[in-house]
Design a protein around this motif. Structure first.
Motif, PDB file in Angstrom:
ATOM      1  N   UNK A   1      76.436  44.217  28.363  1.00  0.00           N
ATOM      2  CA  UNK A   1      77.452  43.243  28.801  1.00  0.00           C
ATOM      3  C   UNK A   1      77.319  41.981  27.963  1.00  0.00           C
ATOM      4  N   UNK A   2      78.450  41.377  27.633  1.00  0.00           N
ATOM      5  CA  UNK A   2      78.472  40.106  26.924  1.00  0.00           C
ATOM      6  C   UNK A   2      78.958  39.026  27.882  1.00  0.00           C
ATOM      7  N   UNK A   3      78.255  37.890  27.886  1.00  0.00           N
ATOM      8  CA  UNK A   3      78.658  36.775  28.746  1.00  0.00           C
ATOM      9  C   UNK A   3      78.904  35.525  27.896  1.00  0.00           C
ATOM     10  N   UNK A   4      80.154  35.236  27.551  1.00  0.00           N
ATOM     11  CA  UNK A   4      80.457  33.968  26.880  1.00  0.00           C
ATOM     12  C   UNK A   4      80.466  32.835  27.900  1.00  0.00           C
ATOM     13  N   UNK A   5      79.836  31.736  27.552  1.00  0.00           N
ATOM     14  CA  UNK A   5      79.693  30.619  28.478  1.00  0.00           C
ATOM     15  C   UNK A   5      80.543  29.444  28.002  1.00  0.00           C
ATOM     16  N   UNK A   6      81.569  29.111  28.763  1.00  0.00           N
ATOM     17  CA  UNK A   6      82.431  27.989  28.413  1.00  0.00           C
ATOM     18  C   UNK A   6      83.639  28.396  27.591  1.00  0.00           C
TER      19      UNK A   6
END
Length: 334
Positions: free
Chosen positions: A127-132
């Motif tokens: 899973x990829x989690x981009x923040x902002x």
């Protein structure tokens, strides 16, 4: 890579950030697992990251790491990786020599996109989690809602014929600036990602339908289930846009148009039906798609988000009314 190691940037001759980099801090590499369950992306390193040559070690980074440790456990570095969409510290420097961080430019993000692509392909995260907002835009492109609306959604990043489940969340610096009141939202999003990655959570999948025959079969099944008492209602949400920024929420804007509609009957599977999407190939019969879509809309009761807006759009632009409105989830949000 080991903490404290330094790597020279492949693009250093052309990168616009080269002029503000130091010889040892040209590039801040990712830190963590070589095959992470979750790959976190921030927008760019800050001053403390530049000094420590590691991502997410400053004040906001410590908040993120505390959240990840809370969800994953003390060995979290064996299961996740931290990185940024820009690997160098974008900053301005005062006449006194003090560095002031700034948001990376589109040119800088584009220059570093080579690393992002190679990194994702090499690490192959679950899973990829981009923040902002900046990280979301760098990975998924323009045109998406703001991060406060987008956070927690399950999206898809397509790269080199492979799809990666992507769950955006708030940037920890936003939470720090807000005094920590939104920390629980970041915890919830990381927990959702971790549970899906470890097989204990629910993955929600959205399919795009551009074949009228496929949509016709789906609509026939849902209508039959409704008449049999199996399906009491379905979820409906219009996707709109306009040439002017912000015009997609104003049907009176002359450049306004309906991109399509998202429909679902469960919390794990949804469908997007494009009717006027700008990237829709000319070979797709969008009129037939809309016809089958509206047959469902005018037969089976619906649950909507911002029903007043959606009903106004379908009435004014498509000349139809919903079969019945069961609930408006916007009321729940209040």
């Amino acid at each position: 890579l080991p903490d404290g190691s330094h790597v020279q940037c492949f693009f250093e001759r052309s990168c616009p950030l080269l002029k503000v980099c130091t010889p040892t801090h040209v590039y801040i590499p990712p830190r963590g697992s070589s095959h992470p369950r979750i790959l976190f992306y921030g927008e760019s390193p800050g001053g403390e990251e530049d000094d420590g040559n590691s991502p997410f070690v400053g004040r906001s980074g410590r908040l993120l790491r505390s959240v990840v440790e809370e969800v994953v456990g003390p060995d979290y570095m064996d299961h996740v990786t931290f990185s940024n969409t820009v690997r160098c510290f974008p900053h301005e420097q005062s006449s006194y020599g003090k560095k002031y961080g700034r948001t990376p430019t589109d040119e800088e993000i584009l220059e570093c996109s080579y690393y992002t692509t190679q990194e994702i392909e090499t690490l192959n995260p679950d899973i990829i989690m981009p923040l902002g907002n900046v990280a979301v835009r760098a990975l998924l492109g323009e045109g998406l809602p703001g991060i406060t609306r987008l956070r927690g959604r399950q999206l898809t990043l397509r790269q080199n014929e492979k799809e990666y489940l992507t769950i955006p969340s708030l940037h920890p610096s936003y939470i720090v600036r807000g005094g920590g009141k939104d920390r629980a939202q970041l915890v919830a999003d990381v927990k959702q990602a971790w549970e899906i990655a470890t097989g204990t959570g629910v993955r929600r999948v959205t399919y795009t339908i551009t074949d009228p025959d496929e949509l016709c079969a789906l609509v026939d099944t849902w209508i039959a289930d409704y008449k049999a008492g199996i399906l009491p209602w379905f979820v409906w949400d219009l996707e709109t846009a306009a040439e002017k920024k912000g015009g997609g929420l104003r049907p009176d804007d002359p450049t306004f148009f309906i991109i399509g509609a998202s429909v679902a009957r469960s919390g794990t599977e949804g469908y997007f039906i494009p009717t006027q999407h700008p990237d829709l190939p000319d070979t797709v019969d969008s009129i037939a798609l809309r016809s089958h879509l509206l047959r469902l809309y005018t037969t089976v009761p619906t649950v909507m988000q911002n029903a007043k807006f959606d009903v106004k759009c379908t009435r004014e632009f498509w000349g139809v009314e919903p079969a019945a409105l069961v609930h408006d989830t916007m009321l729940s949000s209040y």
